[in-house]
Motif scaffolding. Sequence first.
Motif, PDB file in Angstrom:
ATOM      1  N   ARG A   1       0.827  -1.209   0.000  1.00 32.18           N
ATOM      2  CA  ARG A   1       0.000   0.000   0.000  1.00 32.18           C
ATOM      3  C   ARG A   1       0.863   1.261   0.000  1.00 32.18           C
ATOM      4  N   THR A   2       1.972   1.218   0.719  1.00 36.81           N
ATOM      5  CA  THR A   2       2.842   2.408   0.776  1.00 36.81           C
ATOM      6  C   THR A   2       3.786   2.481  -0.421  1.00 36.81           C
ATOM      7  N   ARG A   3       4.060   1.312  -1.053  1.00 41.10           N
ATOM      8  CA  ARG A   3       4.954   1.285  -2.222  1.00 41.10           C
ATOM      9  C   ARG A   3       4.314   0.476  -3.350  1.00 41.10           C
ATOM     10  N   PRO A   4       3.300   1.037  -4.028  1.00 41.60           N
ATOM     11  CA  PRO A   4       2.592   0.294  -5.084  1.00 41.60           C
ATOM     12  C   PRO A   4       3.494  -0.158  -6.228  1.00 41.60           C
ATOM     13  N   ASP A   5       4.667   0.481  -6.358  1.00 46.80           N
ATOM     14  CA  ASP A   5       5.570   0.124  -7.463  1.00 46.80           C
ATOM     15  C   ASP A   5       6.129  -1.292  -7.326  1.00 46.80           C
ATOM     16  N   ILE A   6       6.047  -1.904  -6.130  1.00 42.19           N
ATOM     17  CA  ILE A   6       6.578  -3.264  -5.963  1.00 42.19           C
ATOM     18  C   ILE A   6       5.549  -4.328  -6.371  1.00 42.19           C
ATOM     19  N   LEU A   7       4.362  -3.870  -6.776  1.00 44.97           N
ATOM     20  CA  LEU A   7       3.309  -4.824  -7.154  1.00 44.97           C
ATOM     21  C   LEU A   7       3.588  -5.404  -8.541  1.00 44.97           C
ATOM     22  N   ASN A   8       4.374  -6.490  -8.565  1.00 44.61           N
ATOM     23  CA  ASN A   8       4.656  -7.159  -9.839  1.00 44.61           C
ATOM     24  C   ASN A   8       3.489  -8.067 -10.223  1.00 44.61           C
ATOM     25  N   ALA A   9       3.633  -8.792 -11.315  1.00 47.27           N
ATOM     26  CA  ALA A   9       2.538  -9.620 -11.837  1.00 47.27           C
ATOM     27  C   ALA A   9       2.072 -10.667 -10.827  1.00 47.27           C
ATOM     28  N   ARG A  10       3.028 -11.316 -10.141  1.00 44.04           N
ATOM     29  CA  ARG A  10       2.663 -12.361  -9.184  1.00 44.04           C
ATOM     30  C   ARG A  10       1.886 -11.775  -8.003  1.00 44.04           C
ATOM     31  N   ARG A  11       2.330 -10.627  -7.508  1.00 42.71           N
ATOM     32  CA  ARG A  11       1.642  -9.971  -6.389  1.00 42.71           C
ATOM     33  C   ARG A  11       0.229  -9.529  -6.810  1.00 42.71           C
ATOM     34  N   ARG A  12       0.101  -9.024  -8.018  1.00 43.29           N
ATOM     35  CA  ARG A  12      -1.209  -8.553  -8.490  1.00 43.29           C
ATOM     36  C   ARG A  12      -2.199  -9.711  -8.615  1.00 43.29           C
ATOM     37  N   GLN A  13      -1.699 -10.868  -9.039  1.00 44.96           N
ATOM     38  CA  GLN A  13      -2.574 -12.042  -9.111  1.00 44.96           C
ATOM     39  C   GLN A  13      -3.061 -12.439  -7.720  1.00 44.96           C
ATOM     40  N   ARG A  14      -2.155 -12.367  -6.723  1.00 45.84           N
ATOM     41  CA  ARG A  14      -2.533 -12.696  -5.349  1.00 45.84           C
ATOM     42  C   ARG A  14      -3.578 -11.710  -4.811  1.00 45.84           C
ATOM     43  N   VAL A  15      -3.400 -10.416  -5.096  1.00 46.81           N
ATOM     44  CA  VAL A  15      -4.343  -9.380  -4.647  1.00 46.81           C
ATOM     45  C   VAL A  15      -5.713  -9.598  -5.287  1.00 46.81           C
ATOM     46  N   ALA A  16      -5.722  -9.954  -6.583  1.00 46.72           N
ATOM     47  CA  ALA A  16      -6.984 -10.190  -7.289  1.00 46.72           C
ATOM     48  C   ALA A  16      -7.725 -11.379  -6.669  1.00 46.72           C
ATOM     49  N   ARG A  17      -7.003 -12.452  -6.357  1.00 47.88           N
ATOM     50  CA  ARG A  17      -7.627 -13.629  -5.727  1.00 47.88           C
ATOM     51  C   ARG A  17      -8.177 -13.269  -4.354  1.00 47.88           C
TER      52      ARG A  17
ATOM     53  N   THR B   1     -11.599 -10.128  -7.205  1.00 49.98           N
ATOM     54  CA  THR B   1     -11.695  -9.319  -8.419  1.00 49.98           C
ATOM     55  C   THR B   1     -10.785  -9.920  -9.480  1.00 49.98           C
ATOM     56  N   THR B   2     -10.637  -9.210 -10.590  1.00 51.44           N
ATOM     57  CA  THR B   2      -9.765  -9.685 -11.667  1.00 51.44           C
ATOM     58  C   THR B   2      -8.452  -8.903 -11.659  1.00 51.44           C
ATOM     59  N   VAL B   3      -7.454  -9.467 -12.306  1.00 54.54           N
ATOM     60  CA  VAL B   3      -6.156  -8.796 -12.417  1.00 54.54           C
ATOM     61  C   VAL B   3      -6.321  -7.482 -13.185  1.00 54.54           C
ATOM     62  N   THR B   4      -7.227  -7.479 -14.155  1.00 51.78           N
ATOM     63  CA  THR B   4      -7.478  -6.249 -14.924  1.00 51.78           C
ATOM     64  C   THR B   4      -7.956  -5.125 -14.021  1.00 51.78           C
ATOM     65  N   GLU B   5      -8.867  -5.446 -13.078  1.00 54.72           N
ATOM     66  CA  GLU B   5      -9.369  -4.428 -12.145  1.00 54.72           C
ATOM     67  C   GLU B   5      -8.244  -3.922 -11.246  1.00 54.72           C
ATOM     68  N   VAL B   6      -7.375  -4.827 -10.807  1.00 55.97           N
ATOM     69  CA  VAL B   6      -6.230  -4.428  -9.973  1.00 55.97           C
ATOM     70  C   VAL B   6      -5.300  -3.510 -10.772  1.00 55.97           C
ATOM     71  N   ASN B   7      -5.026  -3.906 -12.025  1.00 55.12           N
ATOM     72  CA  ASN B   7      -4.154  -3.094 -12.882  1.00 55.12           C
ATOM     73  C   ASN B   7      -4.734  -1.700 -13.115  1.00 55.12           C
ATOM     74  N   ASN B   8      -6.051  -1.628 -13.344  1.00 58.27           N
ATOM     75  CA  ASN B   8      -6.694  -0.334 -13.600  1.00 58.27           C
ATOM     76  C   ASN B   8      -6.599   0.586 -12.389  1.00 58.27           C
ATOM     77  N   LEU B   9      -6.796   0.017 -11.190  1.00 61.45           N
ATOM     78  CA  LEU B   9      -6.709   0.816  -9.974  1.00 61.45           C
ATOM     79  C   LEU B   9      -5.293   1.370  -9.802  1.00 61.45           C
ATOM     80  N   ILE B  10      -4.303   0.518  -9.975  1.00 60.51           N
ATOM     81  CA  ILE B  10      -2.914   0.958  -9.803  1.00 60.51           C
ATOM     82  C   ILE B  10      -2.543   1.998 -10.857  1.00 60.51           C
TER      83      ILE B  10
END
Length: 443
Positions: free
Chosen positions: A382-398, A402-411
């Motif tokens: 949350r404090t460093r969104p730049d560290i959210l790589n593909a693997r982390r984004r998939q975990r957040v979506a699960r 939500t979907t990875v697309t929704e996570v990507n759009n928010l970021i």
Amino acid sequence: MFSRLSDKLQDVFKDLRGHGRISEKNITDALRDVRMALLDADVHFQVAKDFIARVKDKAMGEEVLRSVTPGQQIVKIFHDELTTLLGGDAAPLNLTKPARILVVGLNGAGKTTSSAKLARLLKSQGRAPQLIACDLHRPAAIAQLATLAEQVGVPVYQPQAGETDVLKVGREAVAWCDQTPGDVQIYDTAGRQDLDEPLIEELRRLKEFLQPQEILIVCDAATGQQAVNVAEKFHAALGLTGIILTKLDGDARGGAALSLREVTKQPIKFAGVGEKIEQFEQFYPDRLAGRILGMGDVVSLVEKAAEVINEDDARRMEEKLRKASFDLEDFLQQFRMLKRMGPLQNVLGMLPGMANLKGSSIDEGQLKRVEAIILSMTPQERTRPDILNARRRQRVARGSGTTVTEVNNLILRFTQMRKMMKNMGQMKKLMAQARKGGMLGMN
């Protein structure tokens, strides 16, 4: 609230503003449309007729017809007349001692909930309210009031189980109030599905004994003309001093609010604008008139913001915005603060020009998904969104459903917003340096 009426009025005003000069025919045609809009909104026929007559009389004046901006002048006339129709100046409660408030109305209008909401509001204003359960007919009414009283933190008088004598309850309640710290007594009375003589007689007897300073009827805005008829009959029997209008958030027509004041000649004093205990506010006719006409209600917006915004938090957030160090944790805190101000669509309606903007409705479900996405991140993410790589984004979506697309759009949106803030900060620094160096203001 009033969305259907507001939309139609906005169309009428847009057409009027489009004319450089306005003729009597323009005004007559516009008022015909307004009259139809009022009737469609379930405004009482005679109320609509009288309102149109008053507006027409003022709009036809030479001062308006020869004005540089006649369309704006007519909008002002509408605002002033709507304010008068809704009751003019806000009417405060009469709380001279012993400060007794009798809350009446039919079953289902929201008497018990409104009694507790009123107690909470008075408590927030520094008063010490007491709640008294006098509904001896509806099953569980006493228990409901006791639960709500505990929720808002005020004392409540509960009669003995099986008690049927409302006068006996009134006498015992007065004695209890004398022994219990408090300065405003709120009596929640019984209702019926329909107005009947036994109900009225019971209320008359209770009124004669208590001699209350206020008799407030609770009316359901969604019932339209039925609410007006009920209020008229209660007023004839008891002599009402004011009205509490509930479910304003769910009534797209709103005609009851525009008719009640005119028919009963009694002020609307409070309005329920949601199901939550805090969604209850003092009624200000001029503010509601502004909302109906799409002018917004900045005063109420500022007041709501002041209730939920901590001054220290506001200063800290301002510093973060200035330094462009705003992160997703801060975003989440601001998001929650905004939600505490009430339904976001209502908040949007307080902004001038936004109340009736086509397509401006907020998808509450989507906002909940945004919150779920941020909550599914680790504090570091949350404090460093730049560290959210593909693997982390998939975990957040699960984790957020939500979907990875929704996570990507928010970021992506958040990154763009922070970049814009950073650019604004750099621009301010450049401007400051330029002023210091004498680069600006040169002849």
